[in-house]
Write a protein that holds these residues in place. Structure first.
Motif, PDB file in Angstrom:
ATOM      1  N   GLN A   5      68.369  -5.531  -6.714  1.00 34.84           N
ATOM      2  CA  GLN A   5      67.824  -6.163  -5.517  1.00 34.84           C
ATOM      3  C   GLN A   5      68.620  -7.441  -5.221  1.00 34.84           C
ATOM      4  O   GLN A   5      68.996  -8.159  -6.145  1.00 34.84           O
ATOM      5  CB  GLN A   5      66.350  -6.545  -5.738  1.00 34.84           C
ATOM      6  N   TYR A   6      68.850  -7.694  -3.929  1.00 31.61           N
ATOM      7  CA  TYR A   6      69.594  -8.876  -3.496  1.00 31.61           C
ATOM      8  C   TYR A   6      68.835  -9.554  -2.362  1.00 31.61           C
ATOM      9  O   TYR A   6      67.993  -8.945  -1.702  1.00 31.61           O
ATOM     10  CB  TYR A   6      71.008  -8.480  -3.042  1.00 31.61           C
ATOM     11  N   GLN A   7      69.168 -10.793  -2.134  1.00 28.03           N
ATOM     12  CA  GLN A   7      68.491 -11.564  -1.095  1.00 28.03           C
ATOM     13  C   GLN A   7      68.788 -10.996   0.292  1.00 28.03           C
ATOM     14  O   GLN A   7      69.934 -10.709   0.615  1.00 28.03           O
ATOM     15  CB  GLN A   7      68.937 -13.023  -1.155  1.00 28.03           C
ATOM     16  N   ASP A   8      67.743 -10.867   1.098  1.00 23.32           N
ATOM     17  CA  ASP A   8      67.896 -10.388   2.471  1.00 23.32           C
ATOM     18  C   ASP A   8      68.871 -11.265   3.250  1.00 23.32           C
ATOM     19  O   ASP A   8      69.611 -10.784   4.103  1.00 23.32           O
ATOM     20  CB  ASP A   8      66.554 -10.381   3.202  1.00 23.32           C
ATOM     21  N   SER A   9      68.858 -12.559   2.946  1.00 24.36           N
ATOM     22  CA  SER A   9      69.706 -13.513   3.677  1.00 24.36           C
ATOM     23  C   SER A   9      71.191 -13.170   3.543  1.00 24.36           C
ATOM     24  O   SER A   9      71.973 -13.485   4.443  1.00 24.36           O
ATOM     25  CB  SER A   9      69.450 -14.938   3.208  1.00 24.36           C
ATOM     26  N   GLU A  10      71.579 -12.519   2.456  1.00 17.90           N
ATOM     27  CA  GLU A  10      72.986 -12.142   2.301  1.00 17.90           C
ATOM     28  C   GLU A  10      73.405 -11.158   3.393  1.00 17.90           C
ATOM     29  O   GLU A  10      74.473 -11.290   3.974  1.00 17.90           O
ATOM     30  CB  GLU A  10      73.256 -11.546   0.912  1.00 17.90           C
ATOM     31  N   LEU A  11      72.557 -10.179   3.656  1.00 14.27           N
ATOM     32  CA  LEU A  11      72.871  -9.211   4.702  1.00 14.27           C
ATOM     33  C   LEU A  11      72.887  -9.891   6.073  1.00 14.27           C
ATOM     34  O   LEU A  11      73.802  -9.674   6.868  1.00 14.27           O
ATOM     35  CB  LEU A  11      71.884  -8.048   4.711  1.00 14.27           C
ATOM     36  N   VAL A  12      71.904 -10.720   6.324  1.00  9.46           N
ATOM     37  CA  VAL A  12      71.828 -11.429   7.611  1.00  9.46           C
ATOM     38  C   VAL A  12      73.080 -12.266   7.824  1.00  9.46           C
ATOM     39  O   VAL A  12      73.705 -12.219   8.898  1.00  9.46           O
ATOM     40  CB  VAL A  12      70.552 -12.307   7.668  1.00  9.46           C
ATOM     41  N   ASP A  13      73.483 -13.020   6.819  1.00 13.44           N
ATOM     42  CA  ASP A  13      74.675 -13.872   6.934  1.00 13.44           C
ATOM     43  C   ASP A  13      75.941 -13.042   7.160  1.00 13.44           C
ATOM     44  O   ASP A  13      76.796 -13.409   7.955  1.00 13.44           O
ATOM     45  CB  ASP A  13      74.842 -14.739   5.681  1.00 13.44           C
ATOM     46  N   MET A  14      76.043 -11.918   6.458  1.00 17.89           N
ATOM     47  CA  MET A  14      77.224 -11.061   6.621  1.00 17.89           C
ATOM     48  C   MET A  14      77.283 -10.448   8.017  1.00 17.89           C
ATOM     49  O   MET A  14      78.352 -10.396   8.624  1.00 17.89           O
ATOM     50  CB  MET A  14      77.244  -9.960   5.560  1.00 17.89           C
ATOM     51  N   VAL A  15      76.136 -10.002   8.503  1.00 17.95           N
ATOM     52  CA  VAL A  15      76.112  -9.390   9.831  1.00 17.95           C
ATOM     53  C   VAL A  15      76.467 -10.416  10.900  1.00 17.95           C
ATOM     54  O   VAL A  15      77.225 -10.119  11.829  1.00 17.95           O
ATOM     55  CB  VAL A  15      74.747  -8.719  10.101  1.00 17.95           C
ATOM     56  N   LYS A  16      75.955 -11.626  10.767  1.00 23.18           N
ATOM     57  CA  LYS A  16      76.300 -12.686  11.729  1.00 23.18           C
ATOM     58  C   LYS A  16      77.801 -12.949  11.731  1.00 23.18           C
ATOM     59  O   LYS A  16      78.422 -13.057  12.785  1.00 23.18           O
ATOM     60  CB  LYS A  16      75.546 -13.975  11.406  1.00 23.18           C
ATOM     61  N   GLU A  17      78.382 -13.031  10.546  1.00 13.51           N
ATOM     62  CA  GLU A  17      79.822 -13.291  10.453  1.00 13.51           C
ATOM     63  C   GLU A  17      80.636 -12.106  10.964  1.00 13.51           C
ATOM     64  O   GLU A  17      81.628 -12.279  11.669  1.00 13.51           O
ATOM     65  CB  GLU A  17      80.214 -13.621   9.007  1.00 13.51           C
ATOM     66  N   LEU A  18      80.218 -10.896  10.630  1.00 13.41           N
ATOM     67  CA  LEU A  18      80.919  -9.701  11.139  1.00 13.41           C
ATOM     68  C   LEU A  18      80.851  -9.636  12.663  1.00 13.41           C
ATOM     69  O   LEU A  18      81.807  -9.219  13.310  1.00 13.41           O
ATOM     70  CB  LEU A  18      80.325  -8.428  10.545  1.00 13.41           C
ATOM     71  N   SER A  41      80.012 -16.676   1.361  1.00  9.41           N
ATOM     72  CA  SER A  41      79.687 -17.149   0.010  1.00  9.41           C
ATOM     73  C   SER A  41      78.298 -16.696  -0.447  1.00  9.41           C
ATOM     74  O   SER A  41      77.422 -17.514  -0.724  1.00  9.41           O
ATOM     75  CB  SER A  41      79.781 -18.674  -0.071  1.00  9.41           C
ATOM     76  N   PRO A  42      78.088 -15.364  -0.532  1.00  7.44           N
ATOM     77  CA  PRO A  42      76.761 -14.882  -0.925  1.00  7.44           C
ATOM     78  C   PRO A  42      76.413 -15.281  -2.357  1.00  7.44           C
ATOM     79  O   PRO A  42      77.298 -15.435  -3.206  1.00  7.44           O
ATOM     80  CB  PRO A  42      76.886 -13.360  -0.794  1.00  7.44           C
ATOM     81  N   HIS A  43      75.130 -15.444  -2.585  1.00  8.27           N
ATOM     82  CA  HIS A  43      74.638 -15.821  -3.910  1.00  8.27           C
ATOM     83  C   HIS A  43      75.120 -14.848  -4.979  1.00  8.27           C
ATOM     84  O   HIS A  43      75.434 -15.238  -6.100  1.00  8.27           O
ATOM     85  CB  HIS A  43      73.105 -15.891  -3.891  1.00  8.27           C
ATOM     86  N   SER A  44      75.212 -13.564  -4.620  1.00  3.69           N
ATOM     87  CA  SER A  44      75.642 -12.527  -5.567  1.00  3.69           C
ATOM     88  C   SER A  44      77.149 -12.523  -5.789  1.00  3.69           C
ATOM     89  O   SER A  44      77.642 -11.781  -6.622  1.00  3.69           O
ATOM     90  CB  SER A  44      75.237 -11.153  -5.045  1.00  3.69           C
ATOM     91  N   LYS A  45      77.858 -13.307  -5.025  1.00  5.75           N
ATOM     92  CA  LYS A  45      79.323 -13.354  -5.031  1.00  5.75           C
ATOM     93  C   LYS A  45      79.945 -12.037  -4.552  1.00  5.75           C
ATOM     94  O   LYS A  45      81.110 -11.759  -4.799  1.00  5.75           O
ATOM     95  CB  LYS A  45      79.869 -13.752  -6.395  1.00  5.75           C
ATOM     96  N   GLY A  46      79.135 -11.197  -3.900  1.00  2.00           N
ATOM     97  CA  GLY A  46      79.641  -9.950  -3.345  1.00  2.00           C
ATOM     98  C   GLY A  46      79.764  -8.832  -4.358  1.00  2.00           C
ATOM     99  O   GLY A  46      80.398  -7.819  -4.093  1.00  2.00           O
TER     100      GLY A  46
END
Length: 186
Positions: free
Chosen positions: A42-55, A30-35
């Motif tokens: 520019q997008y929040q760094d946390s979106e990448l971190v969260d995606m990598v953790k889930e992947l 559920s990224p802030h940008s909605k993907g």
């Protein structure tokens, strides 16, 4: 973080795992940008971190392995999209030495708000290149993957040692790049 990183991540996931996996990833994170990513934004760094953790959970690959694979995949895409002519760089060492002075300076011209890592270089004279990597994002494993992707591009075999790492409390990462030989017929 520059949107290009996210668009390339989506391409990699879709290409290797399918569109359903990408959509599932977006639903779980559920990224802030909605993907919805564009390369110049520019997008929040946390979106990448969260995606990598889930992947990492979905693929059962360690995060560092996944980040390195992503960097390797990303290299060719970034090389193709480079805002500067790179044709004069015909070997890996010259390419690596040009990252800050040529490539990143041109990226900053095109995307003035982009945050880019910085590098210091030490040519050891024995053929090795020591590269110090500085970044608040600490994406050293992505950098390792990018270097591996560049080695493939220039048909060179290398070994990368990573004796100093920000994840172990250092102010920077150190990569020792050992140039083994040029690959043939690749």
């Amino acid at each position: 973080m520059q949107g290009t990183i996210f668009t390339i991540l989506s391409e990699m996931v879709i290409e290797n795992m399918g569109m359903e996996c990408w959509n599932d990833l977006l639903n779980k994170v559920s990224p802030h940008s909605k993907g919805v990513y564009t390369s110049g934004a520019q997008y929040q760094d946390s979106e990448l971190v969260d995606m990598v953790k889930e992947l990492s959970l979905q693929s059962e690959l360690p995060i560092n392995t996944l980040l390195s694979s992503f960097g390797e995949y990303m290299f060719e895409k970034l090389y193709e999209q480079s805002p500067t002519d790179l044709s004069s760089l015909t070997n890996l060492k010259d390419f690596l030495l040009a990252i800050d002075s040529v490539i990143h300076s041109e990226v900053k011209r095109v995307h003035p708000n982009a945050y880019l890592p910085t590098f210091e270089y030490h040519d050891e004279g024995n053929g090795d290149l020591i590269l110090h990597y500085y970044s608040k994002r600490k994406l050293c494993y992505v950098a390792i993957g990018l270097i591996k992707g560049a080695a493939k591009k220039f048909s060179e075999e290398i070994t990368i040692l990573h004796p100093v790492c920000m994840h172990n409390g250092s102010q920077h990462c150190e990569f020792i790049i050992q140039f083994n030989e040029r690959c043939h017929d690749k």
